[in-house]
Scaffold this motif. Structure first.
Motif, PDB file in Angstrom:
ATOM      1  N   PHE A  45      -5.282   1.262  -9.277  1.00 25.79           N
ATOM      2  CA  PHE A  45      -4.724   2.601  -9.169  1.00 25.79           C
ATOM      3  C   PHE A  45      -3.950   2.923 -10.444  1.00 25.79           C
ATOM      4  CE2 PHE A  45      -1.523  -0.237  -7.379  1.00 25.79           C
ATOM      5  CZ  PHE A  45      -0.326   0.221  -7.919  1.00 25.79           C
ATOM      6  N   THR A  47      -0.939   3.430 -12.571  1.00 24.29           N
ATOM      7  CA  THR A  47       0.441   2.923 -12.502  1.00 24.29           C
ATOM      8  C   THR A  47       1.411   3.706 -13.381  1.00 24.29           C
ATOM      9  OG1 THR A  47       0.044   1.343 -14.303  1.00 24.29           O
ATOM     10  CG2 THR A  47      -0.402   0.584 -12.053  1.00 24.29           C
ATOM     11  N   PHE A  50       4.879   3.994 -12.020  1.00 25.77           N
ATOM     12  CA  PHE A  50       5.418   2.817 -11.344  1.00 25.77           C
ATOM     13  C   PHE A  50       6.179   1.934 -12.330  1.00 25.77           C
ATOM     14  CE2 PHE A  50       2.304   4.344  -8.458  1.00 25.77           C
ATOM     15  CZ  PHE A  50       2.685   3.911  -7.198  1.00 25.77           C
ATOM     16  N   LYS A  53       3.489  -2.430 -13.679  1.00 30.66           N
ATOM     17  CA  LYS A  53       2.151  -1.955 -13.990  1.00 30.66           C
ATOM     18  C   LYS A  53       1.105  -3.076 -14.017  1.00 30.66           C
ATOM     19  CE  LYS A  53       4.343   1.623 -16.800  1.00 30.66           C
ATOM     20  NZ  LYS A  53       4.237   2.659 -15.747  1.00 30.66           N
ATOM     21  N   GLN A 120      -2.566   2.903   4.309  1.00 37.65           N
ATOM     22  CA  GLN A 120      -2.224   3.855   3.252  1.00 37.65           C
ATOM     23  C   GLN A 120      -3.273   4.952   3.131  1.00 37.65           C
ATOM     24  OE1 GLN A 120      -0.924   2.632  -0.893  1.00 37.65           O
ATOM     25  NE2 GLN A 120      -2.888   3.568  -1.406  1.00 37.65           N
ATOM     26  N   SER A 124      -2.582   8.890   4.056  1.00 39.40           N
ATOM     27  CA  SER A 124      -2.700   9.805   2.917  1.00 39.40           C
ATOM     28  C   SER A 124      -3.676  10.928   3.222  1.00 39.40           C
ATOM     29  CB  SER A 124      -3.151   9.044   1.670  1.00 39.40           C
ATOM     30  OG  SER A 124      -2.174   8.123   1.257  1.00 39.40           O
ATOM     31  N   ASN A 201      -1.701  -2.188  -4.047  1.00 38.71           N
ATOM     32  CA  ASN A 201      -1.910  -0.756  -3.892  1.00 38.71           C
ATOM     33  C   ASN A 201      -0.575  -0.041  -4.101  1.00 38.71           C
ATOM     34  OD1 ASN A 201      -0.506  -0.944  -1.339  1.00 38.71           O
ATOM     35  ND2 ASN A 201      -2.424  -1.716  -0.465  1.00 38.71           N
ATOM     36  N   GLU A 202      -0.604   1.277  -4.082  1.00 32.68           N
ATOM     37  CA  GLU A 202       0.604   2.050  -4.361  1.00 32.68           C
ATOM     38  C   GLU A 202       1.736   1.738  -3.384  1.00 32.68           C
ATOM     39  OE1 GLU A 202      -2.940   4.784  -5.448  1.00 32.68           O
ATOM     40  OE2 GLU A 202      -2.494   3.148  -4.066  1.00 32.68           O
ATOM     41  N   THR A 203       1.370   1.590  -2.117  1.00 26.96           N
ATOM     42  CA  THR A 203       2.379   1.354  -1.090  1.00 26.96           C
ATOM     43  C   THR A 203       3.131   0.044  -1.323  1.00 26.96           C
ATOM     44  OG1 THR A 203       1.062   2.580   0.515  1.00 26.96           O
ATOM     45  CG2 THR A 203       2.758   1.124   1.387  1.00 26.96           C
ATOM     46  N   GLY A 206       4.967  -0.006  -4.898  1.00 33.32           N
ATOM     47  CA  GLY A 206       6.120   0.891  -4.830  1.00 33.32           C
ATOM     48  C   GLY A 206       7.213   0.362  -3.930  1.00 33.32           C
TER      49      GLY A 206
END
Length: 420
Positions: A45, A47, A50, A53, A120, A124, A201-203, A206
């Motif tokens: 994804f 980054t 974020f 990275k 996620q 989403s 992943n983003e979840t 993060g």
């Protein structure tokens, strides 16, 4: 069915690995002893926004190489990873399930997060809509944590004990200990165990960034996981799976199985201290190690290699070594190494992958190194053999593995070189 009153000897007959530094056991082991880092910039994804990275992603794995399209869409990546690792372990164990009593063969799997990628994606998609609940019919079975153990049992027709252990980053070590107990108690002849995680992943990135648990050493990702180093700043996320086939010695001998090692002890405890932090004095780890030693009927000096949890967090590494000091003392002659410096932290899958590292160490009499550690804490200087930089050849009769999880969960297992 009558349960044996005498405890069974529990042996390991199959291993399977899917890791950021090797997609099978042999490649994983070669990378470990050669000190290969699996950390690089994240490709899954964007980054840009974020703090972290990079991560230890799997490389060269395509679900379509292992599953039909319609089958793959039913499984979250954490289940896919589990099935791939288990297939290798089953093949290596030379198992023909048609000749065995599948009512006496179970699956005990570990995962901390389960199908977090699926969760996620589905939430989403809902958030992008107009409020109409349009969810994939596979949403729930893809997401629930226990589904991997269920899918493994369905694939092979295994009707014995079947469940998933959830103890955060200790999950798959807990699963191994439970599998060990079920077999030695006589409640099963064979159990497929291990753990898997797909958290890049983003979840996840993060969330762990928000808790300040992840390294942000974006300048040089390959060197970001640096256990015991004075400049360590958090762990590196990893993904993958590790699988083990455990069975009673009698069952393995009867089917002429290859025996790779033994499980001889497991200790579980709790820090009872903090949501995410380890006890400053390593209280839970100390209790878990003592319990594992007692169950294995071993003295501290008999452990040749300790694979530490050592995620590369400032407090976690220090507290673990305090527990090690309390049990083993300084300069004990035992090798210690932190293989997360190479694989990253596979969360609920970590214990299984590190168990494989321990078992391979007993087979090959080589201790894998701790990489990236340049300057250790001054108070640790000369007190422990941390196997820095390079693998070390030595006789490894007994290897121990520590895993700790958010919530204060502790699991420690002991593996023995197989001797007839």
């Amino acid at each position: 069915m009558k349960i044996n009153k005498e405890l069974n000897r529990v042996v390991i007959t199959g291993l399977g690995a899917l890791t950021p530094i090797g997609n099978n056991v042999d490649d994983f082991w070669k990378s470990l002893i050669n000190g290969v880092s699996g950390s690089a910039n994240i490709t899954k994804f964007d980054t840009t926004h974020f703090k972290t990275k990079f991560a230890c992603e799997l490389k060269g794995i395509n679900a379509q190489d292992f599953f039909e399209r319609n089958e793959a869409r039913k499984y979250d990546p954490f289940t896919q990873y589990a099935l791939i690792a288990v297939e290798e372990a089953v093949k290596n164990a030379n198992i023909n399930f048609e000749t065995l009593n599948r009512n006496r063969i179970g699956v005990i799997w570990g995962s901390g997060n389960g199908g977090i990628q699926t969760f996620q994606e589905q939430v989403s998609e809902f958030a992008k809509g107009n409020g109409t609940p349009r969810f994939n019919p596979y949403f729930i079975p893809k997401m629930i944590v226990d589904i991997a153990s269920g899918v493994i049992s369905i694939k092979y027709g295994l009707r014995g004990p079947n469940f998933t252990t959830v103890s955060a980053c200790a999950s798959s070590n807990t699963a191994i200990i439970d599998a060990f107990n079920y077999i030695r108690w006589g409640k099963a002849d064979m159990i497929i165990t291990g753990g898997s995680e797909a958290p890049i992943n983003e979840t996840s990135i993060g969330g762990f960034n928000a808790s300040k648990a992840l390294s942000t050493y974006n300048e040089d990702p390959a060197k970001a996981s640096r256990p015991f180093d004075i400049n360590r700043d958090g762990f590196v996320m990893g993904e993958g799976a590790g699988a083990l086939v455990l069975e009673s010695y009698e069952h393995a001998i009867k089917r002429n199985a290859p025996i790779l090692g033994e499980v001889v002890g497991g200790g579980m405890a709790a820090d009872a201290y903090h949501l995410t932090g380890t006890h400053p004095e390593g209280e839970g780890a100390y209790l878990g190690i003592l319990e594992a030693l007692a169950e294995a009927n071993l003295q501290p000096h008999e452990i040749d290699y300790l694979n530490v949890h050592a995620t590369s967090t400032p407090m976690g590494d220090a507290s673990e070594l305090k527990s090690v000091e309390r049990v083993f003392g300084f300069n004990s002659g035992m090798n210690i190494s932190a293989t997360k410096s190479m694989t990253g932290h596979l969360l609920g899958g970590a214990g299984a992958v590190e168990a494989i590292a321990c078992i391979m160490a007993t087979i090959h009499d080589i201790v894998p190194p701790t990489i990236n550690t340049v300057q250790i804490e001054p108070e640790l200087e000369g007190k422990f053999n941390l196997t820095l930089g390079e693998a070390q050849k030595r006789t490894v009769n007994y290897a121990m593995s520590n895993t700790f999880g958010f919530g204060g969960h502790i699991a420690t297992s002991v593996f023995k070189k197989f001797v007839e």
